[in-house]
Design a protein around this motif. Structure first.
Motif, short mmCIF file in Angstrom:
data_model
loop_
_atom_site.label_atom_id
_atom_site.label_comp_id
_atom_site.label_asym_id
_atom_site.label_seq_id
_atom_site.Cartn_x
_atom_site.Cartn_y
_atom_site.Cartn_z
N VAL A 1 2.52 -9.00 1.51
CA VAL A 1 3.23 -8.68 2.76
C VAL A 1 4.06 -7.43 2.52
N ASN A 2 4.33 -6.69 3.57
CA ASN A 2 5.24 -5.55 3.50
C ASN A 2 6.63 -6.02 3.91
N ALA A 3 7.58 -5.92 3.00
CA ALA A 3 8.92 -6.44 3.25
C ALA A 3 9.97 -5.36 3.00
N LEU A 4 11.05 -5.45 3.75
CA LEU A 4 12.16 -4.51 3.57
C LEU A 4 13.01 -4.96 2.39
N ALA A 5 13.31 -4.03 1.49
CA ALA A 5 14.13 -4.32 0.32
C ALA A 5 15.21 -3.26 0.19
N PHE A 6 16.34 -3.65 -0.40
CA PHE A 6 17.46 -2.72 -0.59
C PHE A 6 17.42 -2.22 -2.03
N THR A 7 16.95 -0.99 -2.20
CA THR A 7 16.82 -0.39 -3.52
C THR A 7 18.02 0.50 -3.82
N LEU A 8 18.18 0.81 -5.09
CA LEU A 8 19.31 1.64 -5.52
C LEU A 8 18.79 2.84 -6.31
N SER A 9 19.29 4.01 -5.95
CA SER A 9 18.93 5.23 -6.67
C SER A 9 19.84 5.42 -7.88
#
Length: 232
Positions: A125-133
């Motif tokens: 599935v394509n899911a929204l995730a909160f990534t960090l740079s």
């Protein structure tokens, strides 16, 4: 509240546009979203992503720390892989869920929201995730064990301490049979320090007085050399 690093509104609008609102909304949780999602969902599945990993390397000056004593929360950093959970939110509730999620996760615009391909037993599935740079000023870089111990001992924010956050996440991951060796090691560091401090406190405590039958309560009295005599 710290000053926003970026305006979170354009990022919310972009996430809404990318989602489109025509299908149910999928969200990927890898930290507190697993054990405290605070949104309604109709399905939850164990999931994994490649190319990203969970790391307790993001400064928190509101939720799990303060400006004076920053705490730590998880970020999703590039490289490696990560196991977590995906949540399916019905499309009728997707827009409101995203808006509420932004208030919780993006008050300062610190994360880079991304749509990730998440594997599940029932299919991807394509899911929204909160990534960090790693370029973010909230990225901690590498921290020493002693620095982690200090943060765990002192950092507290509006949702509780950094240590509680780490422990809760570890317990929930274990409950879902997700092994995170790095997190387990950090929690063990903090708990070992707590145990050592408790042991030291026990050693420093004065021993309780023990009454011995027949002993005198007056420690300054001297033993009598003979029978006592009363004066008339």
């Amino acid at each position: 509240m710290p000053r926003p690093l970026r305006d979170p509104q354009p990022m919310l609008e972009r996430a809404i546009a990318d989602w489109g609102g025509h299908d149910d909304l999928w969200l990927f949780g890898y930290g507190s979203l697993i054990w405290r999602p605070e949104f309604g969902f109709i399905e939850r599945r164990p999931a994994w992503v490649h190319g990203w990993h969970r790391a307790l390397k993001m400064w928190s000056r509101v939720n799990r720390g303060s400006i004076q004593t920053p705490g730590l929360v998880f970020g999703l950093l590039s490289g490696g892989s990560c196991r977590g959970m995906v949540f399916r939110v019905p499309k009728a509730e997707g827009l409101e869920t995203l808006r509420r999620l932004w208030l919780r996760e993006m008050p300062t615009g610190v994360y880079d929201p991304k749509w990730l391909r998440c594997g599940t037993a029932e299919g991807p599935v394509n899911a929204l995730a909160f990534t960090l740079s790693r370029r973010s000023p909230n990225f901690t870089g590498d921290l020493s064990d002693e620095r982690y111990r200090h943060i765990f001992a002192h950092a507290v924010g509006r949702y509780g301490s950094s240590l509680d956050y780490a422990q809760q996440t570890l317990l929930e991951l274990q409950r879902h049979s997700i092994h995170d060796a790095a997190l387990a090691r950090l929690v063990a560091l903090a708990e070992a320090k707590q145990q050592a401090a408790a042991a030291a406190a026990d050693c420093d405590a004065l021993p309780a007085s023990v009454y011995v039958p027949g002993s005198s309560d007056n420690s300054s009295s001297q033993p009598s050399s003979g029978p006592s005599k009363e004066k008339p």
